[in-house]
Design a protein around this motif. Structure first.
Motif, PDB file in Angstrom:
ATOM      1  N   LEU A  53      15.863  35.860 -32.023  1.00 45.54           N
ATOM      2  CA  LEU A  53      16.364  34.732 -31.241  1.00 45.54           C
ATOM      3  C   LEU A  53      15.444  34.419 -30.062  1.00 45.54           C
ATOM      4  O   LEU A  53      15.264  33.247 -29.706  1.00 45.54           O
ATOM      5  CB  LEU A  53      17.782  35.032 -30.743  1.00 45.54           C
ATOM      6  CG  LEU A  53      18.872  34.907 -31.812  1.00 45.54           C
ATOM      7  CD1 LEU A  53      20.176  35.532 -31.323  1.00 45.54           C
ATOM      8  CD2 LEU A  53      19.097  33.438 -32.178  1.00 45.54           C
ATOM      9  N   HIS A  54      14.854  35.435 -29.462  1.00 48.62           N
ATOM     10  CA  HIS A  54      13.877  35.223 -28.395  1.00 48.62           C
ATOM     11  C   HIS A  54      12.740  34.317 -28.896  1.00 48.62           C
ATOM     12  O   HIS A  54      12.380  33.330 -28.240  1.00 48.62           O
ATOM     13  CB  HIS A  54      13.319  36.577 -27.953  1.00 48.62           C
ATOM     14  CG  HIS A  54      12.255  36.504 -26.892  1.00 48.62           C
ATOM     15  ND1 HIS A  54      12.412  37.070 -25.652  1.00 48.62           N
ATOM     16  CD2 HIS A  54      11.022  35.939 -26.879  1.00 48.62           C
ATOM     17  CE1 HIS A  54      11.318  36.856 -24.925  1.00 48.62           C
ATOM     18  NE2 HIS A  54      10.457  36.172 -25.669  1.00 48.62           N
ATOM     19  N   GLU A  55      12.198  34.655 -30.067  1.00 51.99           N
ATOM     20  CA  GLU A  55      11.089  33.866 -30.608  1.00 51.99           C
ATOM     21  C   GLU A  55      11.551  32.479 -31.062  1.00 51.99           C
ATOM     22  O   GLU A  55      10.789  31.513 -30.993  1.00 51.99           O
ATOM     23  CB  GLU A  55      10.427  34.613 -31.769  1.00 51.99           C
ATOM     24  CG  GLU A  55       9.874  35.983 -31.400  1.00 51.99           C
ATOM     25  CD  GLU A  55       8.978  35.958 -30.166  1.00 51.99           C
ATOM     26  OE1 GLU A  55       8.260  34.963 -29.966  1.00 51.99           O
ATOM     27  OE2 GLU A  55       9.003  36.941 -29.405  1.00 51.99           O
ATOM     28  N   MET A  56      12.796  32.373 -31.496  1.00 56.27           N
ATOM     29  CA  MET A  56      13.310  31.063 -31.906  1.00 56.27           C
ATOM     30  C   MET A  56      13.491  30.142 -30.706  1.00 56.27           C
ATOM     31  O   MET A  56      13.365  28.917 -30.830  1.00 56.27           O
ATOM     32  CB  MET A  56      14.609  31.232 -32.689  1.00 56.27           C
ATOM     33  CG  MET A  56      14.403  31.892 -34.059  1.00 56.27           C
ATOM     34  SD  MET A  56      15.932  32.137 -35.016  1.00 56.27           S
ATOM     35  CE  MET A  56      16.292  30.429 -35.497  1.00 56.27           C
ATOM     36  N   ILE A  57      13.788  30.700 -29.546  1.00 52.11           N
ATOM     37  CA  ILE A  57      13.834  29.883 -28.322  1.00 52.11           C
ATOM     38  C   ILE A  57      12.446  29.314 -28.047  1.00 52.11           C
ATOM     39  O   ILE A  57      12.288  28.127 -27.744  1.00 52.11           O
ATOM     40  CB  ILE A  57      14.345  30.699 -27.126  1.00 52.11           C
ATOM     41  CG1 ILE A  57      15.799  31.105 -27.331  1.00 52.11           C
ATOM     42  CG2 ILE A  57      14.202  29.893 -25.838  1.00 52.11           C
ATOM     43  CD1 ILE A  57      16.328  32.038 -26.248  1.00 52.11           C
ATOM     44  N   GLY A 105      17.417  29.277 -19.452  1.00 51.20           N
ATOM     45  CA  GLY A 105      18.695  28.601 -19.661  1.00 51.20           C
ATOM     46  C   GLY A 105      19.201  28.794 -21.075  1.00 51.20           C
ATOM     47  O   GLY A 105      20.390  29.079 -21.302  1.00 51.20           O
ATOM     48  N   MET A 106      18.295  28.654 -22.063  1.00 48.80           N
ATOM     49  CA  MET A 106      18.685  28.855 -23.458  1.00 48.80           C
ATOM     50  C   MET A 106      19.019  30.320 -23.715  1.00 48.80           C
ATOM     51  O   MET A 106      19.955  30.639 -24.458  1.00 48.80           O
ATOM     52  CB  MET A 106      17.560  28.381 -24.385  1.00 48.80           C
ATOM     53  CG  MET A 106      17.256  26.899 -24.270  1.00 48.80           C
ATOM     54  SD  MET A 106      15.849  26.367 -25.276  1.00 48.80           S
ATOM     55  CE  MET A 106      16.547  26.507 -26.918  1.00 48.80           C
ATOM     56  N   MET A 107      18.261  31.223 -23.098  1.00 47.04           N
ATOM     57  CA  MET A 107      18.519  32.650 -23.246  1.00 47.04           C
ATOM     58  C   MET A 107      19.902  33.019 -22.711  1.00 47.04           C
ATOM     59  O   MET A 107      20.665  33.750 -23.366  1.00 47.04           O
ATOM     60  CB  MET A 107      17.442  33.452 -22.509  1.00 47.04           C
ATOM     61  CG  MET A 107      17.623  34.962 -22.567  1.00 47.04           C
ATOM     62  SD  MET A 107      16.327  35.864 -21.651  1.00 47.04           S
ATOM     63  CE  MET A 107      16.820  35.466 -19.961  1.00 47.04           C
ATOM     64  N   SER A 108      20.252  32.490 -21.565  1.00 47.45           N
ATOM     65  CA  SER A 108      21.559  32.787 -20.966  1.00 47.45           C
ATOM     66  C   SER A 108      22.693  32.279 -21.842  1.00 47.45           C
ATOM     67  O   SER A 108      23.725  32.946 -22.002  1.00 47.45           O
ATOM     68  CB  SER A 108      21.648  32.165 -19.566  1.00 47.45           C
ATOM     69  OG  SER A 108      20.703  32.753 -18.691  1.00 47.45           O
ATOM     70  N   ARG A 109      22.494  31.094 -22.427  1.00 50.63           N
ATOM     71  CA  ARG A 109      23.537  30.534 -23.307  1.00 50.63           C
ATOM     72  C   ARG A 109      23.768  31.432 -24.507  1.00 50.63           C
ATOM     73  O   ARG A 109      24.915  31.715 -24.883  1.00 50.63           O
ATOM     74  CB  ARG A 109      23.128  29.137 -23.773  1.00 50.63           C
ATOM     75  CG  ARG A 109      24.109  28.512 -24.768  1.00 50.63           C
ATOM     76  CD  ARG A 109      23.729  27.094 -25.111  1.00 50.63           C
ATOM     77  NE  ARG A 109      22.458  27.005 -25.780  1.00 50.63           N
ATOM     78  CZ  ARG A 109      22.280  27.151 -27.094  1.00 50.63           C
ATOM     79  NH1 ARG A 109      23.309  27.430 -27.878  1.00 50.63           N
ATOM     80  NH2 ARG A 109      21.078  27.032 -27.633  1.00 50.63           N
ATOM     81  N   HIS A 162      15.971  39.343 -23.809  1.00 49.31           N
ATOM     82  CA  HIS A 162      15.332  39.596 -22.529  1.00 49.31           C
ATOM     83  C   HIS A 162      14.019  38.837 -22.443  1.00 49.31           C
ATOM     84  O   HIS A 162      13.414  38.507 -23.466  1.00 49.31           O
ATOM     85  CB  HIS A 162      15.065  41.093 -22.346  1.00 49.31           C
ATOM     86  CG  HIS A 162      16.280  41.952 -22.514  1.00 49.31           C
ATOM     87  ND1 HIS A 162      17.251  42.064 -21.545  1.00 49.31           N
ATOM     88  CD2 HIS A 162      16.683  42.739 -23.552  1.00 49.31           C
ATOM     89  CE1 HIS A 162      18.204  42.882 -21.969  1.00 49.31           C
ATOM     90  NE2 HIS A 162      17.891  43.301 -23.188  1.00 49.31           N
ATOM     91  N   VAL A 163      13.584  38.593 -21.221  1.00 53.15           N
ATOM     92  CA  VAL A 163      12.274  37.974 -21.022  1.00 53.15           C
ATOM     93  C   VAL A 163      11.191  38.916 -21.525  1.00 53.15           C
ATOM     94  O   VAL A 163      10.276  38.528 -22.248  1.00 53.15           O
ATOM     95  CB  VAL A 163      12.060  37.617 -19.537  1.00 53.15           C
ATOM     96  CG1 VAL A 163      10.604  37.213 -19.289  1.00 53.15           C
ATOM     97  CG2 VAL A 163      12.997  36.488 -19.124  1.00 53.15           C
ATOM     98  N   ALA A 178       7.095  27.806 -17.035  1.00 58.37           N
ATOM     99  CA  ALA A 178       6.299  29.000 -17.314  1.00 58.37           C
ATOM    100  C   ALA A 178       6.617  29.420 -18.742  1.00 58.37           C
ATOM    101  O   ALA A 178       7.544  28.874 -19.352  1.00 58.37           O
ATOM    102  CB  ALA A 178       6.648  30.115 -16.322  1.00 58.37           C
ATOM    103  N   PRO A 179       5.857  30.374 -19.313  1.00 57.45           N
ATOM    104  CA  PRO A 179       6.178  30.826 -20.673  1.00 57.45           C
ATOM    105  C   PRO A 179       7.632  31.268 -20.837  1.00 57.45           C
ATOM    106  O   PRO A 179       8.226  31.072 -21.894  1.00 57.45           O
ATOM    107  CB  PRO A 179       5.208  31.994 -20.872  1.00 57.45           C
ATOM    108  CG  PRO A 179       4.028  31.641 -20.028  1.00 57.45           C
ATOM    109  CD  PRO A 179       4.610  30.973 -18.819  1.00 57.45           C
ATOM    110  N   HIS A 180       8.193  31.861 -19.792  1.00 56.99           N
ATOM    111  CA  HIS A 180       9.623  32.196 -19.785  1.00 56.99           C
ATOM    112  C   HIS A 180      10.254  31.550 -18.556  1.00 56.99           C
ATOM    113  O   HIS A 180      10.841  32.213 -17.712  1.00 56.99           O
ATOM    114  CB  HIS A 180       9.839  33.712 -19.765  1.00 56.99           C
ATOM    115  CG  HIS A 180       9.311  34.408 -20.979  1.00 56.99           C
ATOM    116  ND1 HIS A 180       8.104  35.063 -21.006  1.00 56.99           N
ATOM    117  CD2 HIS A 180       9.826  34.535 -22.237  1.00 56.99           C
ATOM    118  CE1 HIS A 180       7.889  35.573 -22.205  1.00 56.99           C
ATOM    119  NE2 HIS A 180       8.919  35.266 -22.980  1.00 56.99           N
ATOM    120  N   GLY A 181      10.125  30.230 -18.505  1.00 55.15           N
ATOM    121  CA  GLY A 181      10.546  29.483 -17.330  1.00 55.15           C
ATOM    122  C   GLY A 181      12.004  29.062 -17.361  1.00 55.15           C
ATOM    123  O   GLY A 181      12.846  29.675 -18.043  1.00 55.15           O
TER     124      GLY A 181
END
Length: 216
Positions: free
Chosen positions: A77-81, A102-106, A115-116, A94-97
């Motif tokens: 899922l990290h890579e799909m984001i 926001g998408m990660m938190s959702r 995780h970042v 940023a790369p993890h901006g």
């Protein structure tokens, strides 16, 4: 546990529908054994007059560590984001901006543990002799017009280009792709070109009947 290409395809399609409305392009998949990167996303850039577009996405995951399925899914899922941001043309801070976080938190509110960055310190290396480790092979089965039969264990990273070459080869009567965990393929090199092991028609029929067909 460890994963294979079938697992990767299955959960990519599932998460694409569940969390991204089916809008993500299907990338090339590959599984490696990186010690430092649990997942990767790469792509090519095409520069136009007004904008730069991204294409030829490749999503990879590492089988170096023994992880739970939930951990593997969270890495995917990290890579799909990243893929969602890149494919949609969004610009993040940023790369993890801000957009990524926001998408990660959702998704984490859905129960995932994305995780970042993930520290690999203390993670257990996968024991390749374990029955939990999947030896998965991508196989190209070819029958030539003169009746000869060939089986090839193919490098997943080069499968798409090889498939295009097969379609253009006039001497090929029929070709099909499969995945298998048959240890018969363990000593075969993962090829990047049109070469393979010549087998009898009987062996060809026996092996292909036991493998799982896939389509490009």
């Amino acid at each position: 546990m460890q994963i294979d290409i079938l697992w990767l395809r299955k959960w990519f399609d599932t998460f694409n529908q569940q969390y991204f409305d089916g809008g993500l392009p299907t990338p090339r998949f590959h599984i490696g054994h990186s010690r430092t990167q649990l997942g990767t996303l790469s792509y090519k850039r095409k520069r136009g007059l007004m904008r730069t577009s991204l294409y030829d996405f490749a999503l990879g995951m590492s089988n170096y560590y023994d992880q739970s399925e939930h951990q593997f899914q969270s890495v995917l899922l990290h890579e799909m984001i990243h893929l969602s941001i890149a494919a949609s043309g969004l610009t993040d801070t940023a790369p993890h901006g801000v957009v990524f976080r926001g998408m990660m938190s959702r998704l984490n509110r859905e129960g995932w543990h994305i995780h970042v960055t993930t520290s690999t310190r203390g993670m257990q290396k996968a024991y390749t002799g374990s029955e939990r480790v999947i030896g998965q092979y991508l196989v190209l089965a070819i029958e030539l017009a003169d009746g000869r039969h060939f089986l090839s264990s193919v490098s997943p990273r080069h499968a798409r280009a090889l498939n295009e070459r097969v379609q253009q080869a006039g001497e090929v009567r029929q070709a099909a792709w499969y995945t298998t965990s048959d240890p018969w393929f363990a000593d075969m090199p993962k090829v990047r070109s049109l070469r393979g092991r010549r087998v009898s028609a009987e062996v060809f029929a026996n092996k292909t009947a036991r493998m799982k067909p896939i389509a490009f």
